[in-house]
Design a protein around this motif. Sequence first.
Motif, mmCIF file in Angstrom:
data_model
loop_
_atom_site.group_PDB
_atom_site.id
_atom_site.type_symbol
_atom_site.label_atom_id
_atom_site.label_comp_id
_atom_site.label_asym_id
_atom_site.label_seq_id
_atom_site.Cartn_x
_atom_site.Cartn_y
_atom_site.Cartn_z
ATOM 1 N N THR A 1 0.847 -1.181 0.000
ATOM 2 C CA THR A 1 0.000 0.000 0.000
ATOM 3 C C THR A 1 0.889 1.240 0.000
ATOM 4 O O THR A 1 1.996 1.224 0.542
ATOM 5 C CB THR A 1 -0.923 0.039 1.231
ATOM 6 O OG1 THR A 1 -0.116 -0.006 2.403
ATOM 7 C CG2 THR A 1 -1.884 -1.132 1.234
ATOM 8 N N VAL A 2 0.395 2.283 -0.614
ATOM 9 C CA VAL A 2 1.145 3.531 -0.704
ATOM 10 C C VAL A 2 0.734 4.420 0.470
ATOM 11 O O VAL A 2 -0.453 4.688 0.657
ATOM 12 C CB VAL A 2 0.860 4.242 -2.043
ATOM 13 C CG1 VAL A 2 1.591 5.556 -2.125
ATOM 14 C CG2 VAL A 2 1.223 3.339 -3.198
ATOM 15 N N PRO A 3 1.701 4.884 1.267
ATOM 16 C CA PRO A 3 1.339 5.785 2.361
ATOM 17 C C PRO A 3 0.845 7.135 1.828
ATOM 18 O O PRO A 3 1.178 7.535 0.708
ATOM 19 C CB PRO A 3 2.641 5.950 3.148
ATOM 20 C CG PRO A 3 3.719 5.437 2.283
ATOM 21 C CD PRO A 3 3.111 4.565 1.242
ATOM 22 N N GLU A 4 0.050 7.814 2.624
ATOM 23 C CA GLU A 4 -0.516 9.104 2.219
ATOM 24 C C GLU A 4 0.561 10.121 1.889
ATOM 25 O O GLU A 4 0.371 10.978 1.032
ATOM 26 C CB GLU A 4 -1.428 9.647 3.323
ATOM 27 C CG GLU A 4 -2.796 9.022 3.342
ATOM 28 C CD GLU A 4 -3.580 9.301 2.067
ATOM 29 O OE1 GLU A 4 -3.546 10.448 1.564
ATOM 30 O OE2 GLU A 4 -4.208 8.361 1.572
ATOM 31 N N GLN A 5 1.705 10.063 2.562
ATOM 32 C CA GLN A 5 2.772 11.039 2.343
ATOM 33 C C GLN A 5 3.397 10.900 0.962
ATOM 34 O O GLN A 5 4.044 11.822 0.476
ATOM 35 C CB GLN A 5 3.872 10.888 3.407
ATOM 36 C CG GLN A 5 3.416 11.189 4.810
ATOM 37 C CD GLN A 5 2.765 9.989 5.488
ATOM 38 O OE1 GLN A 5 2.668 8.912 4.910
ATOM 39 N NE2 GLN A 5 2.297 10.184 6.704
ATOM 40 N N ALA A 6 3.245 9.758 0.305
ATOM 41 C CA ALA A 6 3.890 9.510 -0.990
ATOM 42 C C ALA A 6 2.997 9.844 -2.173
ATOM 43 O O ALA A 6 3.420 9.703 -3.313
ATOM 44 C CB ALA A 6 4.331 8.054 -1.080
ATOM 45 N N LYS A 7 1.776 10.297 -1.940
ATOM 46 C CA LYS A 7 0.866 10.580 -3.055
ATOM 47 C C LYS A 7 1.413 11.674 -3.967
ATOM 48 O O LYS A 7 1.341 11.575 -5.184
ATOM 49 C CB LYS A 7 -0.512 10.986 -2.531
ATOM 50 C CG LYS A 7 -1.218 9.909 -1.746
ATOM 51 C CD LYS A 7 -1.672 8.793 -2.625
ATOM 52 C CE LYS A 7 -2.455 7.802 -1.759
ATOM 53 N NZ LYS A 7 -2.841 6.630 -2.463
ATOM 54 N N GLY A 8 1.988 12.728 -3.392
ATOM 55 C CA GLY A 8 2.557 13.804 -4.204
ATOM 56 C C GLY A 8 3.741 13.324 -5.034
ATOM 57 O O GLY A 8 3.898 13.710 -6.193
ATOM 58 N N LEU A 9 4.563 12.472 -4.440
ATOM 59 C CA LEU A 9 5.709 11.932 -5.164
ATOM 60 C C LEU A 9 5.251 11.068 -6.333
ATOM 61 O O LEU A 9 5.823 11.135 -7.421
ATOM 62 C CB LEU A 9 6.607 11.125 -4.222
ATOM 63 C CG LEU A 9 7.816 10.455 -4.856
ATOM 64 C CD1 LEU A 9 8.772 11.494 -5.414
ATOM 65 C CD2 LEU A 9 8.516 9.569 -3.861
ATOM 66 N N LEU A 10 4.210 10.280 -6.122
ATOM 67 C CA LEU A 10 3.694 9.445 -7.215
ATOM 68 C C LEU A 10 3.131 10.304 -8.341
ATOM 69 O O LEU A 10 3.275 9.964 -9.521
ATOM 70 C CB LEU A 10 2.625 8.488 -6.687
ATOM 71 C CG LEU A 10 3.141 7.372 -5.788
ATOM 72 C CD1 LEU A 10 1.985 6.528 -5.271
ATOM 73 C CD2 LEU A 10 4.130 6.503 -6.536
ATOM 74 N N THR A 11 2.533 11.436 -7.996
ATOM 75 C CA THR A 11 2.036 12.345 -9.026
ATOM 76 C C THR A 11 3.191 12.889 -9.861
ATOM 77 O O THR A 11 3.118 12.927 -11.098
ATOM 78 C CB THR A 11 1.250 13.504 -8.379
ATOM 79 O OG1 THR A 11 0.173 12.958 -7.617
ATOM 80 C CG2 THR A 11 0.710 14.454 -9.423
ATOM 81 N N VAL A 12 4.259 13.291 -9.194
ATOM 82 C CA VAL A 12 5.438 13.804 -9.909
ATOM 83 C C VAL A 12 6.038 12.714 -10.798
ATOM 84 O O VAL A 12 6.411 12.971 -11.951
ATOM 85 C CB VAL A 12 6.480 14.337 -8.898
ATOM 86 C CG1 VAL A 12 7.793 14.655 -9.589
ATOM 87 C CG2 VAL A 12 5.946 15.563 -8.183
ATOM 88 N N LEU A 13 6.133 11.496 -10.290
ATOM 89 C CA LEU A 13 6.693 10.397 -11.085
ATOM 90 C C LEU A 13 5.818 10.084 -12.293
ATOM 91 O O LEU A 13 6.326 9.805 -13.383
ATOM 92 C CB LEU A 13 6.877 9.152 -10.218
ATOM 93 C CG LEU A 13 7.982 9.224 -9.170
ATOM 94 C CD1 LEU A 13 7.974 7.973 -8.309
ATOM 95 C CD2 LEU A 13 9.325 9.405 -9.825
ATOM 96 N N ASN A 14 4.503 10.119 -12.119
ATOM 97 C CA ASN A 14 3.604 9.880 -13.250
ATOM 98 C C ASN A 14 3.749 10.969 -14.307
ATOM 99 O O ASN A 14 3.755 10.684 -15.509
ATOM 100 C CB ASN A 14 2.157 9.797 -12.771
ATOM 101 C CG ASN A 14 1.868 8.506 -12.053
ATOM 102 O OD1 ASN A 14 2.533 7.498 -12.273
ATOM 103 N ND2 ASN A 14 0.892 8.523 -11.168
ATOM 104 N N TRP A 15 3.863 12.220 -13.874
ATOM 105 C CA TRP A 15 4.068 13.319 -14.819
ATOM 106 C C TRP A 15 5.396 13.153 -15.555
ATOM 107 O O TRP A 15 5.470 13.351 -16.770
ATOM 108 C CB TRP A 15 4.038 14.655 -14.091
ATOM 109 C CG TRP A 15 2.656 15.213 -13.952
ATOM 110 C CD1 TRP A 15 1.799 15.038 -12.901
ATOM 111 C CD2 TRP A 15 1.960 16.010 -14.903
ATOM 112 N NE1 TRP A 15 0.632 15.680 -13.140
ATOM 113 C CE2 TRP A 15 0.695 16.295 -14.363
ATOM 114 C CE3 TRP A 15 2.290 16.512 -16.143
ATOM 115 C CZ2 TRP A 15 -0.237 17.055 -15.041
ATOM 116 C CZ3 TRP A 15 1.352 17.275 -16.820
ATOM 117 C CH2 TRP A 15 0.105 17.549 -16.260
#
Length: 90
Positions: A19-33
């Motif tokens: 599971t992805v922790p809540e703190q990593a959601k922004g990082l995942l957005t940057v990686l997807n971009w």
Amino acid sequence: MQNLIARLPLSVIPNPTPTVPEQAKGLLTVLNWASGIGLVLGVLGVIIVGIGMVIQLSRGNGGEHLGKLGWVLGGCIIITGASGIVRAFA
């Protein structure tokens, strides 16, 4: 030894679900971009190399761009397979 392992119930083997922790959601957005932008630039690179091949072919030496096409396609493969590459080394 093999019979002992075969007799173990399957419930003993853990099967974790990541599971992805809540703190990593922004990082995942940057990686997807970054991945999306990289793929768009890869497609643009293939188009540019193709245009260069057509121009060079009309001049009589179109084979020089095949190396550039290989590098662009290799970069696209690395971008699309980046998560699998990281999982292999992690």
